[in-house]
Write a protein that holds these residues in place. Sequence first.
Motif, short mmCIF file in Angstrom:
data_model
loop_
_atom_site.label_atom_id
_atom_site.label_comp_id
_atom_site.label_asym_id
_atom_site.label_seq_id
_atom_site.Cartn_x
_atom_site.Cartn_y
_atom_site.Cartn_z
N ILE A 98 0.82 -1.15 0.12
CA ILE A 98 -0.15 0.02 -0.07
C ILE A 98 0.80 1.14 0.08
O ILE A 98 1.83 1.40 0.31
N ILE A 99 0.46 2.28 -0.60
CA ILE A 99 0.94 3.63 -0.55
C ILE A 99 0.11 4.58 0.59
O ILE A 99 -1.29 4.40 0.62
N THR A 120 3.36 -4.27 2.93
CA THR A 120 4.37 -3.12 2.61
C THR A 120 3.80 -1.87 2.58
O THR A 120 2.82 -1.71 1.75
N ILE A 121 4.30 -0.79 3.27
CA ILE A 121 3.97 0.51 3.06
C ILE A 121 5.13 1.36 2.34
O ILE A 121 6.14 1.38 2.88
N LEU A 122 4.56 1.72 1.37
CA LEU A 122 5.46 2.81 0.57
C LEU A 122 4.82 4.10 0.78
O LEU A 122 3.80 4.33 0.69
N THR A 123 5.67 4.99 1.14
CA THR A 123 5.25 6.24 1.66
C THR A 123 6.38 7.41 1.40
O THR A 123 7.44 7.17 1.50
N ALA A 129 6.23 7.00 8.15
CA ALA A 129 7.50 6.22 8.37
C ALA A 129 7.94 5.80 9.87
O ALA A 129 8.21 4.71 10.38
N PHE A 130 8.10 6.73 10.66
CA PHE A 130 8.34 7.01 11.91
C PHE A 130 7.53 6.22 12.99
O PHE A 130 7.75 5.33 13.60
N ALA A 131 5.75 6.53 12.42
CA ALA A 131 4.88 6.06 13.26
C ALA A 131 4.92 4.42 12.89
O ALA A 131 4.18 3.69 13.72
N THR A 140 8.29 -0.96 5.74
CA THR A 140 8.16 0.30 5.26
C THR A 140 9.16 0.79 4.60
O THR A 140 10.59 0.48 4.65
N LEU A 141 8.89 1.39 3.54
CA LEU A 141 9.84 1.81 2.28
C LEU A 141 9.45 3.41 2.19
O LEU A 141 8.51 3.74 1.88
N LEU A 142 10.49 4.23 2.55
CA LEU A 142 10.43 5.57 2.44
C LEU A 142 11.06 6.12 1.26
O LEU A 142 12.24 5.78 0.86
N THR A 143 10.27 6.95 0.55
CA THR A 143 11.18 7.50 -0.71
C THR A 143 11.97 8.55 -0.16
O THR A 143 12.11 9.10 1.08
N GLY A 144 13.05 8.87 -1.08
CA GLY A 144 14.01 9.87 -0.95
C GLY A 144 13.47 11.31 -1.35
O GLY A 144 12.08 11.18 -1.51
N GLY A 145 14.05 12.40 -1.42
CA GLY A 145 13.76 13.59 -1.78
C GLY A 145 13.80 14.76 -0.87
O GLY A 145 14.33 14.66 0.20
N PHE A 146 13.25 15.81 -1.41
CA PHE A 146 13.33 16.99 -0.35
C PHE A 146 12.40 17.10 0.71
O PHE A 146 11.22 16.81 0.28
N LEU A 147 12.52 17.35 1.79
CA LEU A 147 11.66 17.51 2.90
C LEU A 147 10.78 18.71 2.94
O LEU A 147 11.39 19.89 2.79
N ARG A 148 9.72 18.62 2.77
CA ARG A 148 8.71 19.77 2.95
C ARG A 148 8.32 19.82 4.45
O ARG A 148 7.51 18.84 4.92
N LYS A 149 8.82 20.87 5.09
CA LYS A 149 8.65 20.87 6.66
C LYS A 149 7.33 20.96 6.98
O LYS A 149 6.79 20.53 8.05
N LYS A 150 6.31 21.81 6.05
CA LYS A 150 4.88 21.97 6.63
C LYS A 150 4.05 20.68 6.76
O LYS A 150 3.18 20.42 7.26
#
Length: 256
Positions: A98-99, A120-123, A129-131, A140-150
């Motif tokens: 799931i996403i 399997t969680i893709l997020t 991911a932390f929770a 859990t599979l976490l994408t890379g990328g730039f973090l949007r803090k909001k």
Amino acid sequence: MKNKTTERRQSILEIIHDKGSARVENMAKTYAVSEVTIRNDLKYLEERGLIHRSHGGALLKQNVGFDHPLVDKQRLHMVEKRKIAETAAGLVENGDSIILDSGTTTFEMLQFLGDKSDITILTNAVNVAFAAIPLTKVQTLLTGGFLRKKSFSLVGPDAEALLTKYHVDKLFMGIDGLDLDYGISTPNPEEASLNRIMVKISREVIVVADSSKFQRSSLSRICSVDAITKLITDENIEAGFMRSLENLGVEVIIAK
């Protein structure tokens, strides 16, 4: 002293401000006047820049590009969101991939996934991911990328490139707006771009949204309404709006 027309228009404005939208037929019944009278009231309010008229009703005038921080969104409609999240989690089957996109309702789903196995969680959401760490039977599979803090979300070319490598069973997606003509939308263009890829790689597209999001449009369009497989929402959805969604092939599930 205010006359009846002025009082009614003020009351209509207050309802739209509180609920985000209102339907002509419902307001005509509420105020015991004709639909023509209500349309004239809405025209009056729109001409003064207070609302947007839509097909069959009106929406609160707002800045469609405003991106509310996630911490602010978490305070809104939490009772409805938890019911929606629990119902959504009930659609996850053992062995599913799931996403969970970034959003308050998808985040709430995690508390109801503890009894699932081999999930399997893709997020793209770091808070999701932390929770998910305590869920021992969930990968859990976490994408890379730039973090949007909001929004605690990861976006950009790296996140998009990773998503294109996968195909999943179910996408659970939160949204900021759902309009029958414009489609589903979100304020941030990078989030919308990532969401479009999520839609493409998912066998089922399941939107989780409380009814305050309906008949609203945000800045960045994700996809058309007919791309949605299921919509999970609360009991406040308008009957006519629900029928329109079903006519477009969307299965509407009411969380109770």
